[in-house]
Design a protein around this motif. Structure first.
Motif, mmCIF file in Angstrom:
data_model
loop_
_atom_site.group_PDB
_atom_site.id
_atom_site.type_symbol
_atom_site.label_atom_id
_atom_site.label_comp_id
_atom_site.label_asym_id
_atom_site.label_seq_id
_atom_site.Cartn_x
_atom_site.Cartn_y
_atom_site.Cartn_z
ATOM 1 N N TYR A 3 1.082 -1.049 0.107
ATOM 2 C CA TYR A 3 0.057 0.091 0.474
ATOM 3 C C TYR A 3 0.718 0.810 -0.176
ATOM 4 N N ASP A 4 0.216 2.177 -0.955
ATOM 5 C CA ASP A 4 0.907 3.532 -0.979
ATOM 6 C C ASP A 4 1.047 4.194 0.321
ATOM 7 N N LEU A 5 2.118 4.680 0.863
ATOM 8 C CA LEU A 5 2.219 5.715 1.725
ATOM 9 C C LEU A 5 2.475 6.928 2.205
ATOM 10 N N LYS A 6 2.771 7.173 0.294
ATOM 11 C CA LYS A 6 2.417 8.463 0.035
ATOM 12 C C LYS A 6 2.073 9.572 0.434
ATOM 13 N N GLU A 7 0.988 9.203 -0.187
ATOM 14 C CA GLU A 7 -0.064 9.861 0.086
ATOM 15 C C GLU A 7 -1.262 10.307 1.045
ATOM 16 N N ILE A 21 -1.110 2.911 10.582
ATOM 17 C CA ILE A 21 0.398 2.921 9.645
ATOM 18 C C ILE A 21 0.624 4.480 8.952
ATOM 19 N N GLY A 22 1.401 4.842 9.873
ATOM 20 C CA GLY A 22 1.962 6.002 8.455
ATOM 21 C C GLY A 22 3.507 5.790 8.099
ATOM 22 N N ARG A 23 4.042 7.140 6.914
ATOM 23 C CA ARG A 23 5.161 7.098 6.871
ATOM 24 C C ARG A 23 5.877 7.941 7.674
ATOM 25 N N ALA A 24 7.401 7.971 8.236
ATOM 26 C CA ALA A 24 8.238 8.150 8.452
ATOM 27 C C ALA A 24 8.294 10.105 7.961
ATOM 28 N N GLY A 124 0.155 -12.779 14.029
ATOM 29 C CA GLY A 124 0.598 -13.172 12.646
ATOM 30 C C GLY A 124 1.265 -12.364 11.413
ATOM 31 N N PHE A 125 0.884 -11.004 11.375
ATOM 32 C CA PHE A 125 0.965 -10.706 10.714
ATOM 33 C C PHE A 125 2.227 -9.485 10.766
ATOM 34 N N SER A 126 2.497 -8.816 10.011
ATOM 35 C CA SER A 126 4.007 -8.515 9.804
ATOM 36 C C SER A 126 4.206 -7.013 8.626
ATOM 37 N N PHE A 127 4.805 -6.078 9.045
ATOM 38 C CA PHE A 127 4.515 -4.955 8.095
ATOM 39 C C PHE A 127 6.136 -4.196 8.014
ATOM 40 N N TYR A 128 6.236 -4.550 6.778
ATOM 41 C CA TYR A 128 7.327 -4.076 6.614
ATOM 42 C C TYR A 128 7.999 -2.567 4.834
ATOM 43 N N SER A 129 8.435 -1.729 5.610
ATOM 44 C CA SER A 129 8.514 -0.467 4.170
ATOM 45 C C SER A 129 9.396 -0.639 3.252
ATOM 46 N N ASP A 130 9.312 -0.647 2.202
ATOM 47 C CA ASP A 130 8.782 -1.025 0.881
ATOM 48 C C ASP A 130 8.837 0.179 0.420
ATOM 49 N N GLY A 131 10.271 1.067 0.682
ATOM 50 C CA GLY A 131 10.219 2.099 -0.622
ATOM 51 C C GLY A 131 9.040 3.549 -0.660
ATOM 52 N N GLY A 132 8.484 3.247 0.272
ATOM 53 C CA GLY A 132 7.795 4.431 0.216
ATOM 54 C C GLY A 132 5.930 4.036 0.694
ATOM 55 N N PHE A 133 5.994 2.194 0.828
ATOM 56 C CA PHE A 133 5.066 1.718 0.870
ATOM 57 C C PHE A 133 5.809 0.615 1.597
ATOM 58 N N VAL A 134 3.826 0.054 2.309
ATOM 59 C CA VAL A 134 3.740 -0.823 3.552
ATOM 60 C C VAL A 134 3.240 -1.948 2.190
ATOM 61 N N ARG A 135 4.780 -2.575 3.087
ATOM 62 C CA ARG A 135 4.399 -3.874 2.723
ATOM 63 C C ARG A 135 3.498 -4.955 4.485
ATOM 64 N N ILE A 136 2.337 -6.109 3.682
ATOM 65 C CA ILE A 136 1.528 -6.414 4.809
ATOM 66 C C ILE A 136 2.279 -7.998 4.611
ATOM 67 N N ASP A 153 -10.377 -5.212 8.391
ATOM 68 C CA ASP A 153 -10.664 -4.087 7.459
ATOM 69 C C ASP A 153 -9.482 -3.224 6.536
ATOM 70 N N ILE A 154 -8.399 -2.978 5.702
ATOM 71 C CA ILE A 154 -7.368 -2.120 5.516
ATOM 72 C C ILE A 154 -8.046 -0.967 4.373
ATOM 73 N N VAL A 155 -7.771 0.670 4.997
ATOM 74 C CA VAL A 155 -8.445 1.488 4.748
ATOM 75 C C VAL A 155 -7.402 2.559 4.563
ATOM 76 N N ARG A 156 -6.877 3.219 3.237
ATOM 77 C CA ARG A 156 -5.972 4.225 3.235
ATOM 78 C C ARG A 156 -6.811 5.908 3.565
ATOM 79 N N ILE A 157 -6.149 6.281 4.872
ATOM 80 C CA ILE A 157 -6.561 7.450 4.650
ATOM 81 C C ILE A 157 -5.851 8.558 4.431
ATOM 82 N N PRO A 158 -5.938 9.930 3.934
ATOM 83 C CA PRO A 158 -5.028 11.055 3.651
ATOM 84 C C PRO A 158 -4.726 11.427 5.334
ATOM 85 N N ASP A 159 -3.955 12.186 6.158
ATOM 86 C CA ASP A 159 -3.881 13.048 7.314
ATOM 87 C C ASP A 159 -5.030 14.213 7.451
#
Lengths: 164, 50
Positions: A3-7, A21-24, A124-136, A153-159
């Motif tokens: 999932y793209d975290l840039k936006e 989850i957000g990007r630093a 059992g879940f794990s989250f990995y940074s992947d070049g601006g994305f999060v890999r679940i 449920d996985i939802v993308r939410i802008p700031d």
């Protein structure tokens, strides 16, 4: 699943709990304060910052916590075992290139940043940074979260949607 | 706010895995976790494990 975290941020909602989850976004030093010492952790722009609410709550509160870390570099505190304040922490935070939800841990008592207290729903879940994305990833036979059958449920939410 | 991680049955003192570094640019000594230590005073990556 990536999932793209840039936006914006990613909200993973279980039945009774959630993880935001957000990007630093930029390099900074996260100060981890224990009763004995201070530890410094370098957080890079594509690292993840996760806020876990094991009993649920308002995602806007989680976003505030994320912003306190990300924008204002507020230090995090590690409580000693048995501290009464541990039970009062309804949300906890973790940062780094990988974050693993853990269910059998006591809130606020450990300095390691790659494990975050979460409800059983995220076992059992794990989250990995992947070049601006999060890999679940899900530990259930290596399947991705969407196919894990865990009813997350996985939802993308802008700031902007998470600010008061 | 807090930092969490690790199993409950492990004492905090045993879980601390920070390493001590000295900044070669400003002389600050600090303890860091993770693979990419950066000086907390001047943000230099020019640090040495002590």
């Amino acid at each position: 699943m990536r999932y793209d975290l840039k936006e914006g941020n990613l909200l993973l909602k279980g039945k009774n709990s959630f993880i935001l989850i957000g990007r630093a976004k930029r390099l900074f030093i996260l100060f981890i304060e224990t009763f004995e010492k201070e530890l410094c952790q370098t957080v890079r722009e594509d690292d993840l910052i996760a806020v876990s609410a094991p009993e649920g709550g308002d995602p806007r509160q989680a976003f505030m916590l994320l912003e306190l870390i990300r924008e204002y570099n507020m230090p995090v505190m590690v409580l000693p075992k048995g501290h009464p304040g541990s039970g009062r922490l309804n949300m906890v935070v973790s940062a780094g290139p990988e974050i693993i939800p853990g269910c059998g841990i006591m809130r606020g008592t450990h300095p390691e940043q790659n494990v975050i207290c979460a409800s059983e729903e995220f076992s059992g879940f794990s989250f990995y940074s992947d070049g601006g994305f999060v890999r679940i990833e899900s530990g259930l036979l290596g399947r991705v979260a969407d196919n894990s059958g865990m009813n997350i449920d996985i939802v993308r939410i802008p700031d902007s949607e998470l600010r008061y | 706010m807090c930092s969490v991680g690790g199993p409950m049955d492990v004492e905090l003192a045993e879980r601390l895995k920070g390493k001590k570094y000295r900044c070669n640019d400003c002389g600050t000594t600090f303890e860091a976790v993770g693979k990419h230590p950066v000086c907390p005073s001047c943000q230099s990556e020019n640090v040495t494990l002590v």
